[in-house]
Motif scaffolding. Structure first.
Motif, mmCIF file in Angstrom:
data_model
loop_
_atom_site.group_PDB
_atom_site.id
_atom_site.type_symbol
_atom_site.label_atom_id
_atom_site.label_comp_id
_atom_site.label_asym_id
_atom_site.label_seq_id
_atom_site.Cartn_x
_atom_site.Cartn_y
_atom_site.Cartn_z
ATOM 1 N N ALA A 10 -9.592 -4.336 -1.885
ATOM 2 C CA ALA A 10 -8.488 -5.247 -1.555
ATOM 3 C C ALA A 10 -7.143 -4.606 -1.912
ATOM 4 O O ALA A 10 -6.166 -4.725 -1.159
ATOM 5 N N ALA A 11 -7.116 -3.903 -3.029
ATOM 6 C CA ALA A 11 -5.874 -3.239 -3.432
ATOM 7 C C ALA A 11 -5.478 -2.167 -2.423
ATOM 8 O O ALA A 11 -4.305 -2.000 -2.096
ATOM 9 N N ALA A 12 -6.470 -1.442 -1.905
ATOM 10 C CA ALA A 12 -6.172 -0.391 -0.920
ATOM 11 C C ALA A 12 -5.548 -0.982 0.343
ATOM 12 O O ALA A 12 -4.625 -0.402 0.938
ATOM 13 N N VAL A 13 -6.056 -2.128 0.767
ATOM 14 C CA VAL A 13 -5.494 -2.792 1.952
ATOM 15 C C VAL A 13 -4.047 -3.215 1.676
ATOM 16 O O VAL A 13 -3.153 -3.040 2.517
ATOM 17 N N ILE B 64 0.617 -5.379 -6.641
ATOM 18 C CA ILE B 64 -0.787 -5.117 -6.345
ATOM 19 C C ILE B 64 -1.583 -4.843 -7.617
ATOM 20 O O ILE B 64 -2.473 -5.601 -7.990
ATOM 21 N N ALA B 65 -1.248 -3.769 -8.278
ATOM 22 C CA ALA B 65 -2.107 -3.342 -9.376
ATOM 23 C C ALA B 65 -2.003 -4.246 -10.589
ATOM 24 O O ALA B 65 -3.000 -4.651 -11.179
ATOM 25 N N TRP B 66 -0.769 -4.565 -10.939
ATOM 26 C CA TRP B 66 -0.564 -5.200 -12.231
ATOM 27 C C TRP B 66 -1.189 -6.594 -12.306
ATOM 28 O O TRP B 66 -1.725 -7.002 -13.308
ATOM 29 N N ARG B 67 -1.116 -7.292 -11.194
ATOM 30 C CA ARG B 67 -1.675 -8.649 -11.193
ATOM 31 C C ARG B 67 -3.183 -8.652 -11.388
ATOM 32 O O ARG B 67 -3.765 -9.636 -11.821
ATOM 33 N N ASN B 68 -3.791 -7.550 -10.995
ATOM 34 C CA ASN B 68 -5.241 -7.489 -11.088
ATOM 35 C C ASN B 68 -5.711 -6.754 -12.329
ATOM 36 O O ASN B 68 -6.891 -6.481 -12.473
ATOM 37 N N ALA B 69 -4.782 -6.388 -13.151
ATOM 38 C CA ALA B 69 -5.135 -5.568 -14.301
ATOM 39 C C ALA B 69 -5.504 -6.451 -15.491
ATOM 40 O O ALA B 69 -4.811 -7.403 -15.814
ATOM 41 N N TYR B 70 -6.587 -6.096 -16.111
ATOM 42 C CA TYR B 70 -7.065 -6.847 -17.263
ATOM 43 C C TYR B 70 -7.949 -5.931 -18.086
ATOM 44 O O TYR B 70 -8.587 -5.044 -17.524
#
Ligand SMILES: [Zn+2]
Length: 445
Positions: A210-213, A401-407
């Protein structure tokens, strides 16, 4: 403008969201006094009453709003106007008696200053068009005039169809679509169930596909502009995403060396569709575009404005009130988010002027770079509160993109000191006591 509340809200758990009849300044003061789990003292009540009296009867909010919105106007992050507005806000906060006022810089990108522009149809008849240059797009060399070509492209695979057909043309790159009357109410009162839903925090999960898209989509406008430039096109025109002659001027290619390759214009839907109809039924209409804009790479760092009123108990931590100060350039940045910024400035004025001695330090912040991806508040979190792992493949796309999904997050020492955060960002549309929602966010742990 994609309406986004501050990343601070994403970071924290939204606990209560309710309509208030009092000013947000008063609400903030009440919060600051009432957050400790103890009964309000007579001193608290007296202070709150004084704050409400000052806020309701001697408010400076409209004076501040006029100075910011009418006199200074739009505040694209890192533009000259934005820096001017920040200097003005810092002077005002100091003049209001706020003891500590500073900036906290963070990496952003190129400055872009729009001096003037015009867009007009010149054949088959003369007609001024409602348009706005896309932020961080290059200026024209004087006035450029050319026939339009309707060449909708939304993916790189579409380029092949138009190769060799665009030289000397102004390229309309959006699908015209159909007009749409919104059936959504302009304002809606959330039910308790909806509010409860907002109170639920879901831990992010990183999905590389999803991030790549998302990365591909984010890069597309730059690739499209480069393709058009290589084909010898004169300019590109995209259609506004709202009807009603609204334009926005949103652009996201502001990194050095990555700004758009040719002039780009956002055109009102009604004007765009007229050009499409004319092109379909006869000779391609010609339009003339003139954009005077200047890039500025002298300072690639943007700044949050941070002001503080110290608390009486150094161990009690701090509470925050914030609003994003930056805007796009198609309007005065009044509703989004001059109104929220003025509220924060007025709250600081009330507490400073009345000499209220809060137990906790109150930190007021005017964020920058919100419209480009919550960049200022994200920088604050990284500088003060916590870090998050970001996949190396998404470097440069952290904010959306990245930061929101980072955990998981990794708390910093200051993490435990922040006790509550208020954010105000109504977005576009009416803003004021009758419609404002006070958002009270408190950290979830
Ligand atoms: Zn906003």
């Amino acid at each position: 403008m994609p309406h986004l509340s501050s990343e601070m809200l994403k970071f924290m758990k939204i606990q209560v969201m309710r309509r208030v009849a009092m000013s947000s300044a008063a609400a903030l003061a009440i919060c600051a006094a009432a957050l400790p789990v103890r009964a309000a003292t007579d001193g608290d009540s007296a202070a709150i009453a004084r704050i409400i009296d000052e806020g309701m009867n001697r408010s400076q909010a409209m004076t501040t709003a006029s100075a910011l919105m009418d006199r200074i106007g739009p505040r694209l992050t890192n533009s000259e106007n934005h820096r001017k507005a920040e200097a003005w806000a810092m002077d005002l906060l100091r003049a209001q008696g706020v003891p500590t006022v500073r900036v906290e810089p963070f990496d952003f990108g190129v400055g872009w200053n729009l001096d003037s522009y015009s867009v007009a149809m010149v054949s088959p008849r003369r007609l001024p068009l409602t348009a706005i240059p896309v932020a961080w797009s290059p200026p024209t060399s004087g006035t450029v005039q050319a026939p339009v070509v309707i060449a909708p492209m939304s993916r790189e695979e579409h380029f092949a169809e138009w190769k060799g057909k665009l030289a000397g043309k102004i390229v309309l790159v959006s699908l015209p679509g159909q007009t749409s009357e919104s059936k959504e109410p302009v304002f809606e009162r959330y039910t308790d169930a909806q509010l409860s839903e907002l109170d639920t925090y879901t831990k992010p999960v990183f999905d590389p596909d999803a991030a790549a898209v998302q990365v591909r989509n984010r890069r597309f406008q730059g690739k499209l502009a480069a393709f058009l430039k290589a084909e010898g096109a004169v300019a590109m025109v995209k259609m506004s995403y709202r009807d009603g002659m609204l334009v926005h001027g949103e652009g996201y290619d502001f990194q050095p060396g990555q700004t758009l390759a040719l002039p780009a214009i956002e055109l009102a839907q009604e004007d765009y569709r007229r050009l499409v109809r004319l092109a379909k039924t006869g000779a391609a209409p010609e339009i003339a575009i003139s954009v005077a804009a200047r890039y500025d790479e002298s300072n690639l760092r943007a700044e949050n404005v941070v002001a503080e009123i110290p608390g009486s108990d150094p161990k009690a931590g701090y509470v925050m009130a914030g609003a994003h100060f930056d805007s796009w350039i198609a309007g005065d940045g009044a509703s989004d988010n001059g109104a929220g910024s003025v509220t924060v400035i007025e709250a600081a004025r009330l507490i400073a002027k009345l000499g209220v001695k809060p137990k906790r330090t109150i930190r007021f912040v005017l964020w920058s770079g919100e419209e480009q991806g919550l960049l200022g508040s994200r920088a604050y979190i990284e500088q003060h509160l916590a870090t998050r792992p970001v996949d190396p493949s998404l470097k440069g796309y952290e904010s959306y993109i990245a930061w929101r999904n980072a955990y998981p997050i990794k708390p910093k020492a200051e993490y435990g000191q922040l006790k509550a955060y208020f954010n105000m960002d109504n977005g576009s549309g009416r803003s004021g006591a009758s419609t404002a929602k006070a958002t009270w966010a408190r950290r979830s742990c």
